[in-house]
Write a protein that holds these residues in place. Structure first.
Motif, PDB file in Angstrom:
ATOM      1  N   HIS A 188       0.843  -1.198   0.000  1.00  0.00           N
ATOM      2  CA  HIS A 188       0.000   0.000   0.000  1.00  0.00           C
ATOM      3  C   HIS A 188       0.883   1.256   0.000  1.00  0.00           C
ATOM      4  CE1 HIS A 188      -2.620   3.188   1.619  1.00  0.00           C
ATOM      5  NE2 HIS A 188      -3.598   2.525   1.025  1.00  0.00           N
ATOM      6  N   ALA A 189       1.893   1.264   0.857  1.00  0.00           N
ATOM      7  CA  ALA A 189       2.806   2.413   0.911  1.00  0.00           C
ATOM      8  C   ALA A 189       3.517   2.606  -0.421  1.00  0.00           C
ATOM      9  CB  ALA A 189       3.825   2.214   2.026  1.00  0.00           C
ATOM     10  N   SER A 190       3.912   1.495  -1.047  1.00  0.00           N
ATOM     11  CA  SER A 190       4.611   1.586  -2.321  1.00  0.00           C
ATOM     12  C   SER A 190       3.717   2.183  -3.403  1.00  0.00           C
ATOM     13  CB  SER A 190       5.103   0.207  -2.758  1.00  0.00           C
ATOM     14  OG  SER A 190       6.029  -0.319  -1.832  1.00  0.00           O
ATOM     15  N   GLY A 191       2.432   1.784  -3.386  1.00  0.00           N
ATOM     16  CA  GLY A 191       1.496   2.347  -4.346  1.00  0.00           C
ATOM     17  C   GLY A 191       1.338   3.845  -4.160  1.00  0.00           C
ATOM     18  N   MET A 192       1.265   4.275  -2.914  1.00  0.00           N
ATOM     19  CA  MET A 192       1.115   5.691  -2.617  1.00  0.00           C
ATOM     20  C   MET A 192       2.362   6.469  -3.045  1.00  0.00           C
ATOM     21  SD  MET A 192       0.580   7.456   1.123  1.00  0.00           S
ATOM     22  CE  MET A 192       2.158   6.783   1.690  1.00  0.00           C
ATOM     23  N   LEU A 193       3.533   5.945  -2.712  1.00  0.00           N
ATOM     24  CA  LEU A 193       4.781   6.637  -3.009  1.00  0.00           C
ATOM     25  C   LEU A 193       5.011   6.756  -4.511  1.00  0.00           C
ATOM     26  CD1 LEU A 193       6.894   4.819  -0.306  1.00  0.00           C
ATOM     27  CD2 LEU A 193       6.468   7.275  -0.320  1.00  0.00           C
ATOM     28  N   THR A 194       4.891   5.629  -5.206  1.00  0.00           N
ATOM     29  CA  THR A 194       5.198   5.629  -6.635  1.00  0.00           C
ATOM     30  C   THR A 194       4.175   6.431  -7.425  1.00  0.00           C
ATOM     31  OG1 THR A 194       4.070   3.483  -6.854  1.00  0.00           O
ATOM     32  CG2 THR A 194       6.466   3.450  -6.557  1.00  0.00           C
ATOM     33  N   GLY A 251      -4.529   8.370  -0.141  1.00  0.00           N
ATOM     34  CA  GLY A 251      -4.831   7.234  -1.011  1.00  0.00           C
ATOM     35  C   GLY A 251      -5.924   7.553  -2.012  1.00  0.00           C
ATOM     36  N   GLU A 252      -6.941   8.266  -1.555  1.00  0.00           N
ATOM     37  CA  GLU A 252      -8.026   8.663  -2.453  1.00  0.00           C
ATOM     38  C   GLU A 252      -7.525   9.616  -3.534  1.00  0.00           C
ATOM     39  OE1 GLU A 252     -10.757  10.318   0.292  1.00  0.00           O
ATOM     40  OE2 GLU A 252     -11.437   8.361   1.066  1.00  0.00           O
ATOM     41  N   ASP A 253      -6.611  10.499  -3.159  1.00  0.00           N
ATOM     42  CA  ASP A 253      -6.085  11.473  -4.117  1.00  0.00           C
ATOM     43  C   ASP A 253      -5.379  10.801  -5.291  1.00  0.00           C
ATOM     44  OD1 ASP A 253      -7.058  13.550  -2.612  1.00  0.00           O
ATOM     45  OD2 ASP A 253      -5.115  14.105  -1.726  1.00  0.00           O
ATOM     46  N   GLY A 255      -5.886   7.466  -6.083  1.00  0.00           N
ATOM     47  CA  GLY A 255      -6.673   6.336  -6.586  1.00  0.00           C
ATOM     48  C   GLY A 255      -6.277   4.976  -6.063  1.00  0.00           C
ATOM     49  N   LEU A 256      -5.818   4.901  -4.808  1.00  0.00           N
ATOM     50  CA  LEU A 256      -5.420   3.610  -4.243  1.00  0.00           C
ATOM     51  C   LEU A 256      -6.626   2.818  -3.748  1.00  0.00           C
ATOM     52  CD1 LEU A 256      -2.280   4.343  -2.032  1.00  0.00           C
ATOM     53  CD2 LEU A 256      -2.393   3.779  -4.463  1.00  0.00           C
ATOM     54  N   ASP A 257      -6.457   1.494  -3.645  1.00  0.00           N
ATOM     55  CA  ASP A 257      -7.390   0.645  -2.913  1.00  0.00           C
ATOM     56  C   ASP A 257      -7.060   0.837  -1.433  1.00  0.00           C
ATOM     57  OD1 ASP A 257      -8.673  -1.409  -1.531  1.00  0.00           O
ATOM     58  OD2 ASP A 257      -8.413  -2.861  -3.152  1.00  0.00           O
ATOM     59  N   ASN A 258      -7.975   1.469  -0.697  1.00  0.00           N
ATOM     60  CA  ASN A 258      -7.712   1.849   0.694  1.00  0.00           C
ATOM     61  C   ASN A 258      -8.319   0.883   1.711  1.00  0.00           C
ATOM     62  OD1 ASN A 258      -6.073   4.119   0.730  1.00  0.00           O
ATOM     63  ND2 ASN A 258      -7.757   5.556   0.479  1.00  0.00           N
ATOM     64  N   GLU A 259      -8.718  -0.288   1.275  1.00  0.00           N
ATOM     65  CA  GLU A 259      -9.434  -1.195   2.173  1.00  0.00           C
ATOM     66  C   GLU A 259      -8.625  -1.518   3.421  1.00  0.00           C
ATOM     67  OE1 GLU A 259     -11.893  -5.457   2.044  1.00  0.00           O
ATOM     68  OE2 GLU A 259     -10.848  -4.715   0.263  1.00  0.00           O
ATOM     69  N   LEU A 260      -7.344  -1.736   3.264  1.00  0.00           N
ATOM     70  CA  LEU A 260      -6.484  -2.069   4.408  1.00  0.00           C
ATOM     71  C   LEU A 260      -6.509  -0.954   5.447  1.00  0.00           C
ATOM     72  CD1 LEU A 260      -4.350  -4.137   5.468  1.00  0.00           C
ATOM     73  CD2 LEU A 260      -2.621  -2.697   4.384  1.00  0.00           C
TER      74      LEU A 260
END
Length: 291
Positions: A188-194, A251-253, A255-260
């Motif tokens: 999740h962090a990697s998705g946000m960072l990249t 995450g919303e900004d 477009g991440l899957d924020n379920e976790l």
């Protein structure tokens, strides 16, 4: 004269079972192998193992029978099929499954006079036999000590953790739970960072101290959970909520899957709403147990 090694039978020759059998062969133990589809035994026979013509033959060939199949119920079913052939053998079950599976298999073994230990492998097949690998065992201390030298071939860090065979299974599942939680958080962090153009390697280098502190923090939480004492003077659960909300919005900004993260918010918000805002993160174990 070279020392004669204890014979071993290995039941189940998937990737892990084959690695176990090969470790015994490489260590000089006469090794009998059996699998439902015996084609999987061909390479091991070439390496020096003996293929048993049947499950019963494998079970009766050695004083130690090691079982590694998919699922605790499957393992118990095989032992039941072997039946009286196990009368002069001890069983070390290295199959995955629940604590209940391990205890039910141990009960069957006890009712049939079969020595039994359940083991949980905490490495991948390539790690079998390595000094750093870990296998934890639960069950009969007498059986474990009788075969300890042989079992040490499989892992540099093998140890009996409890007389309860279910405890070994719980250790394994506990590792999986922490592992997947850590890996999911990292992904999740990697998705946000990249998504924002930040390299993950750069993040890890900059966050090295904090990540090591998180590891040390687990010991603090463990002590609190074991005592059932959760209150802390500062930085209680209520202080986590703003940061969780920020993480959700970030995450919303992008477009991440924020379920976790949403699960985290739900647990923390429930605890704070119940008046536990001044407690440490360890308090959340009550909400996990409650479902």
């Amino acid at each position: 004269m070279s020392e004669q090694k204890q014979p071993v039978s290995v039941v189940g020759l998937g990737d892990m079972g084959a690695a176990l059998a090969l470790a015994f062969v490489d260590a000089g133990h006469p090794t009998t192998v059996w699998n439902r589809t015996m084609e999987k035994a061909d390479r091991l026979v070439q390496m020096g193992a003996t293929a048993a013509p049947s499950l019963v033959a494998a079970a009766s060939a050695s004083p130690l029978v090691v079982v590694n199949v998919t699922g605790g119920e499957v393992a118990r079913g095989l032992l039941e099929r072997a039946g009286d052939a196990l009368a002069y053998s001890d069983v070390v079950n290295l199959s995955d499954g629940t604590a209940g599976d391990a205890r039910r298999t141990a009960a069957w073994a006890a009712a049939h006079g079969v020595g039994y230990v359940h083991g949980q492998i905490e490495t991948i097949p390539a790690g079998i036999g390595e000094p750093s690998s870990v296998i934890v065992y639960g069950g009969s201390a007498e059986v474990y000590e009788r075969h300890r030298t042989t079992l040490d071939v499989l892992a540099g860090n093998g140890r009996l953790v409890s007389g309860d065979p279910g405890t070994a299974a719980l250790f394994g599942m506990g590792i999986h739970s922490v592992m997947w939680g850590l890996l999911n958080g990292f992904v999740h962090a990697s998705g946000m960072l990249t998504a924002e153009g930040v390299e993950v390697g750069t993040f890890l280098a900059g966050a090295d101290v904090q990540l090591r502190q998180l590891h040390d923090f687990l010991g603090v939480l463990a002590a609190e959970i074991d005592k059932g004492e959760y209150a802390v003077p500062t930085s209680g659960l209520a202080t986590h909520l703003p940061s969780i909300e920020d993480l959700l919005r970030q995450g919303e900004d992008v477009g991440l899957d924020n379920e976790l993260v949403e699960v985290t918010r739900r647990w923390v918000a429930r605890a704070v709403g119940d008046g536990h805002g001044a407690d440490n993160y360890s308090r959340l174990v009550d909400y996990v147990r409650a479902g």
